[in-house]
Design a protein around this motif. Sequence first.
Motif, PDB file in Angstrom:
ATOM      1  N   HIS A  95      30.463  30.171  79.626  1.00 30.18           N
ATOM      2  CA  HIS A  95      29.255  29.347  79.511  1.00 30.18           C
ATOM      3  C   HIS A  95      29.671  27.894  79.352  1.00 30.18           C
ATOM      4  CE1 HIS A  95      30.507  30.505  75.467  1.00 30.18           C
ATOM      5  NE2 HIS A  95      30.018  29.345  75.039  1.00 30.18           N
ATOM      6  N   HIS A 103      28.363  24.091  77.809  1.00 36.01           N
ATOM      7  CA  HIS A 103      27.435  23.410  76.912  1.00 36.01           C
ATOM      8  C   HIS A 103      26.949  22.142  77.609  1.00 36.01           C
ATOM      9  CE1 HIS A 103      28.650  25.690  73.201  1.00 36.01           C
ATOM     10  NE2 HIS A 103      29.723  25.894  73.948  1.00 36.01           N
ATOM     11  N   LYS A 140      23.913  21.259  68.509  1.00 37.89           N
ATOM     12  CA  LYS A 140      24.823  20.250  67.965  1.00 37.89           C
ATOM     13  C   LYS A 140      24.519  18.883  68.572  1.00 37.89           C
ATOM     14  CE  LYS A 140      28.065  23.924  67.221  1.00 37.89           C
ATOM     15  NZ  LYS A 140      27.136  24.944  67.753  1.00 37.89           N
ATOM     16  N   THR A 174      33.487  31.221  70.927  1.00 34.73           N
ATOM     17  CA  THR A 174      33.092  32.326  70.039  1.00 34.73           C
ATOM     18  C   THR A 174      32.448  33.459  70.818  1.00 34.73           C
ATOM     19  OG1 THR A 174      30.982  31.236  69.593  1.00 34.73           O
ATOM     20  CG2 THR A 174      32.771  30.840  68.012  1.00 34.73           C
ATOM     21  N   ILE A 175      31.887  33.150  71.983  1.00 31.42           N
ATOM     22  CA  ILE A 175      31.256  34.189  72.810  1.00 31.42           C
ATOM     23  C   ILE A 175      32.030  34.269  74.119  1.00 31.42           C
ATOM     24  CG2 ILE A 175      29.148  34.941  73.974  1.00 31.42           C
ATOM     25  CD1 ILE A 175      27.571  33.614  71.735  1.00 31.42           C
ATOM     26  N   ILE A 229      19.769  28.361  78.594  1.00 31.36           N
ATOM     27  CA  ILE A 229      18.925  28.568  77.404  1.00 31.36           C
ATOM     28  C   ILE A 229      19.240  27.508  76.353  1.00 31.36           C
ATOM     29  CG2 ILE A 229      18.754  31.063  77.767  1.00 31.36           C
ATOM     30  CD1 ILE A 229      20.907  31.385  75.539  1.00 31.36           C
ATOM     31  N   LYS A 230      18.285  27.276  75.474  1.00 31.13           N
ATOM     32  CA  LYS A 230      18.545  26.356  74.363  1.00 31.13           C
ATOM     33  C   LYS A 230      19.509  27.019  73.386  1.00 31.13           C
ATOM     34  CE  LYS A 230      14.468  23.511  74.622  1.00 31.13           C
ATOM     35  NZ  LYS A 230      13.234  23.015  73.989  1.00 31.13           N
ATOM     36  N   ASP A 231      20.488  26.257  72.912  1.00 28.54           N
ATOM     37  CA  ASP A 231      21.432  26.792  71.922  1.00 28.54           C
ATOM     38  C   ASP A 231      20.694  27.012  70.600  1.00 28.54           C
ATOM     39  OD1 ASP A 231      24.825  26.651  71.683  1.00 28.54           O
ATOM     40  OD2 ASP A 231      23.654  26.821  69.827  1.00 28.54           O
ATOM     41  N   ILE A 232      20.998  28.143  69.973  1.00 25.19           N
ATOM     42  CA  ILE A 232      20.297  28.503  68.732  1.00 25.19           C
ATOM     43  C   ILE A 232      20.695  27.580  67.567  1.00 25.19           C
ATOM     44  CG2 ILE A 232      21.903  30.238  67.798  1.00 25.19           C
ATOM     45  CD1 ILE A 232      19.436  32.092  67.473  1.00 25.19           C
ATOM     46  N   ASN A 235      34.318  25.673  76.193  1.00 24.28           N
ATOM     47  CA  ASN A 235      35.409  25.990  75.286  1.00 24.28           C
ATOM     48  C   ASN A 235      36.140  27.188  75.869  1.00 24.28           C
ATOM     49  OD1 ASN A 235      34.624  24.018  73.382  1.00 24.28           O
ATOM     50  ND2 ASN A 235      33.106  25.401  72.524  1.00 24.28           N
ATOM     51  N   GLY A 290      37.710  26.976  70.262  1.00 20.17           N
ATOM     52  CA  GLY A 290      36.440  27.182  69.576  1.00 20.17           C
ATOM     53  C   GLY A 290      35.482  28.118  70.286  1.00 20.17           C
TER      54      GLY A 290
HETATM   55  P1  5GP Z   1      31.115  28.827  72.088  1.00 25.11           P
HETATM   56  O1  5GP Z   1      31.421  28.626  70.620  1.00 25.11           O
HETATM   57  O2  5GP Z   1      31.499  30.223  72.529  1.00 25.11           O
HETATM   58  O3  5GP Z   1      31.633  27.757  72.985  1.00 25.11           O
HETATM   59  O4  5GP Z   1      29.536  28.705  72.212  1.00 25.11           O
HETATM   60  C1  5GP Z   1      28.660  29.718  71.826  1.00 25.11           C
HETATM   61  C2  5GP Z   1      27.327  29.072  71.530  1.00 25.11           C
HETATM   62  O5  5GP Z   1      26.343  30.093  71.535  1.00 25.11           O
HETATM   63  C3  5GP Z   1      27.253  28.379  70.169  1.00 25.11           C
HETATM   64  O6  5GP Z   1      26.936  27.008  70.348  1.00 25.11           O
HETATM   65  C4  5GP Z   1      26.151  29.138  69.436  1.00 25.11           C
HETATM   66  O7  5GP Z   1      25.346  28.297  68.637  1.00 25.11           O
HETATM   67  C5  5GP Z   1      25.375  29.784  70.564  1.00 25.11           C
HETATM   68  N1  5GP Z   1      24.711  31.042  70.217  1.00 25.11           N
HETATM   69  C6  5GP Z   1      25.239  32.068  69.497  1.00 25.11           C
HETATM   70  N2  5GP Z   1      24.362  33.078  69.396  1.00 25.11           N
HETATM   71  C7  5GP Z   1      23.251  32.690  70.078  1.00 25.11           C
HETATM   72  C8  5GP Z   1      21.987  33.316  70.323  1.00 25.11           C
HETATM   73  O8  5GP Z   1      21.711  34.443  69.926  1.00 25.11           O
HETATM   74  N3  5GP Z   1      21.079  32.610  71.047  1.00 25.11           N
HETATM   75  C9  5GP Z   1      21.349  31.338  71.520  1.00 25.11           C
HETATM   76  N4  5GP Z   1      20.375  30.737  72.219  1.00 25.11           N
HETATM   77  N5  5GP Z   1      22.533  30.731  71.302  1.00 25.11           N
HETATM   78  C10 5GP Z   1      23.474  31.386  70.586  1.00 25.11           C
END
Ligand code: 5GP
Length: 111
Positions: free
Chosen positions: A98, A100, A33, A93-94, A27-30, A85, A91
């Motif tokens: 996944h 990038h 970066k 966060t989820i 999916i496209k990142d919301i 990550n 870094g």
């Molecule tokens: P992390 O920081 O865990 O490596 O990456 C999590 C990514 O998920 C971040 O780049 C963030 O912008 C993206 N993200 C967070 N919430 C959502 C969402 O609801 N939809 C989409 N498409 N991306 C999300």
Amino acid sequence: MTTIFTKIISGEIPSEKVFENEKIIAIKDIHPKAPIHILIIPKKPIHDLQSLQKEDFHLLGEIVTAAQEIAKKFHVENGYRLVTNNGLKAGQTIFHLHFHFLAGDKMRDLP
Ligand code: 5GP
């Protein structure tokens, strides 16, 4: 553990899908970066790379296959970055594994 990605995979939360098969969604990142910033996510909820078990290593191949398809789709076969990550200090966060997929004009400036 339920994360936002579980809800995206189930369709409960909308997303802009660019690739999907039985094992993977992309999916496209919301909050992009890079000009092209796509998240490649195995549908199976795995906490992070460090906790990936050998029985699921085949998913890494699926992720690479998805990245190659996405590169073709966006015509960036000659320049993209694929990163994950692992853990808070990196870094993450989820906490659903996944990768990038990052590409575009400003590759040198990307983290
Ligand atoms: P992390 O920081 O865990 O490596 O990456 C999590 C990514 O998920 C971040 O780049 C963030 O912008 C993206 N993200 C967070 N919430 C959502 C969402 O609801 N939809 C989409 N498409 N991306 C999300």
